[in-house]
Design a protein around this motif. Structure first.
Motif, PDB file in Angstrom:
ATOM      1  N   VAL A 118      13.914 -23.963 -29.411  1.00 15.89           N
ATOM      2  CA  VAL A 118      15.262 -23.961 -30.014  1.00 15.89           C
ATOM      3  C   VAL A 118      15.385 -22.671 -30.977  1.00 15.89           C
ATOM      4  CG1 VAL A 118      16.578 -25.019 -32.053  1.00 15.89           C
ATOM      5  CG2 VAL A 118      15.742 -26.384 -30.151  1.00 15.89           C
ATOM      6  N   PHE A 119      14.254 -22.156 -31.588  1.00 16.54           N
ATOM      7  CA  PHE A 119      14.337 -21.017 -32.435  1.00 16.54           C
ATOM      8  C   PHE A 119      14.637 -19.645 -31.356  1.00 16.54           C
ATOM      9  CE2 PHE A 119      11.833 -17.715 -34.488  1.00 16.54           C
ATOM     10  CZ  PHE A 119      12.596 -17.265 -35.518  1.00 16.54           C
ATOM     11  N   PRO A 161      -5.168 -16.026 -39.200  1.00 15.98           N
ATOM     12  CA  PRO A 161      -4.229 -17.084 -38.629  1.00 15.98           C
ATOM     13  C   PRO A 161      -3.029 -16.121 -38.176  1.00 15.98           C
ATOM     14  CG  PRO A 161      -4.124 -17.533 -40.720  1.00 15.98           C
ATOM     15  CD  PRO A 161      -4.988 -16.567 -40.453  1.00 15.98           C
ATOM     16  N   LEU A 162      -2.454 -16.533 -36.844  1.00 16.16           N
ATOM     17  CA  LEU A 162      -1.095 -15.946 -36.846  1.00 16.16           C
ATOM     18  C   LEU A 162       0.055 -16.503 -37.419  1.00 16.16           C
ATOM     19  CD1 LEU A 162      -1.141 -16.210 -32.761  1.00 16.16           C
ATOM     20  CD2 LEU A 162      -1.462 -14.286 -34.243  1.00 16.16           C
ATOM     21  N   LYS A 163       0.653 -15.335 -37.856  1.00 21.33           N
ATOM     22  CA  LYS A 163       2.001 -15.839 -38.862  1.00 21.33           C
ATOM     23  C   LYS A 163       3.085 -16.676 -38.043  1.00 21.33           C
ATOM     24  CE  LYS A 163       4.955 -14.356 -42.492  1.00 21.33           C
ATOM     25  NZ  LYS A 163       5.538 -13.133 -43.057  1.00 21.33           N
ATOM     26  N   ASP A 164       3.636 -17.862 -38.429  1.00 21.51           N
ATOM     27  CA  ASP A 164       4.476 -18.155 -37.734  1.00 21.51           C
ATOM     28  C   ASP A 164       6.110 -17.887 -38.516  1.00 21.51           C
ATOM     29  OD1 ASP A 164       6.295 -19.801 -36.318  1.00 21.51           O
ATOM     30  OD2 ASP A 164       5.392 -21.915 -37.140  1.00 21.51           O
ATOM     31  N   THR A 165       6.618 -17.105 -37.598  1.00 20.96           N
ATOM     32  CA  THR A 165       7.963 -16.686 -38.216  1.00 20.96           C
ATOM     33  C   THR A 165       9.266 -17.704 -37.857  1.00 20.96           C
ATOM     34  OG1 THR A 165       8.485 -15.394 -36.394  1.00 20.96           O
ATOM     35  CG2 THR A 165       7.323 -14.195 -38.117  1.00 20.96           C
ATOM     36  N   ASN A 166       8.916 -18.698 -37.384  1.00 21.07           N
ATOM     37  CA  ASN A 166       9.889 -19.725 -37.099  1.00 21.07           C
ATOM     38  C   ASN A 166       9.867 -20.373 -38.518  1.00 21.07           C
ATOM     39  OD1 ASN A 166      11.452 -21.989 -35.976  1.00 21.07           O
ATOM     40  ND2 ASN A 166      10.022 -22.159 -34.325  1.00 21.07           N
TER      41      ASN A 166
END
Length: 194
Positions: A110-111, A49-54
């Motif tokens: 926003v991020f 899965p794509l890593k969410d850095t948010n």
């Protein structure tokens, strides 16, 4: 305006030009055979899965209404600076409009917006979140999440509901900290020894 002589001169120059005869077909290249290594990399890419850095969370928030005023500052922000932000004295260098977005879309916007402000050394911004007056439950969801998210972002120094002429309780002023590059520029500009 083109004259008859110009046209004749052009036709004389173009006399030996011939039309390129190409078939009206696309060049189709047969795809190369996939190797076992290629297939394994494909499977791994799909499985991971794509890593969410948010870092912004979409957990439960304290529900706010259309008329609630948002006001927050980090320790160390001078009262005079915060007062000027609250009164709208700092010009907004960037704006983000969240109207019509879902909470998840707003979270990503926003991020990215705050990070872009830092990257481009923008110190003050306005985020328009809307009042949420049309919500059946009377809760301003985007405003509620913004009040939770902005303190979670390290670059955000302070925020406050905007003045009436900038959107009132449907928008906020946001103060972003200086980038390390901008801090260094300030030090160099003010530490000159004459």
């Amino acid at each position: 305006m083109t004259t008859k002589e110009d046209r004749l001169r052009f036709l004389a120059e173009m006399g030996d030009v011939k039309r390129i005869k190409r078939p009206n077909k696309a060049d189709v290249v047969v795809p190369r055979e996939l190797t076992p290594g290629h297939l394994e990399r494909q499977r791994a890419a799909i499985a991971l899965p794509l890593k969410d850095t948010n870092p912004l969370t979409a957990d439960m928030v304290e529900p706010l209404t259309a008329q609630d005023i948002l006001s927050w500052k980090r320790p160390g922000v001078q009262n005079g600076v915060f007062r000027k932000l609250r009164l709208g004295y700092y010009p907004s260098e960037a704006k983000l409009d969240l109207h019509g977005m879902t909470v998840d879309e707003a979270r990503r916007q926003v991020f990215g917006f705050v990070n872009d402000c830092m990257r481009y050394d923008l110190r003050t911004a306005t985020i328009m979140h809307g009042k949420g007056e049309r919500n059946r439950d009377g809760i301003a969801w985007l405003k509620s999440y913004l009040a939770k998210w902005l303190p979670e972002l390290e670059p955000v120094l302070a925020f406050h509901t905007t003045q009436k002429h900038h959107g009132s309780t449907g928008a906020i002023y946001v103060m972003i900290r200086k980038s390390d590059r901008e801090k260094q520029n300030n030090r160099e500009a003010h530490d000159r020894r004459d």
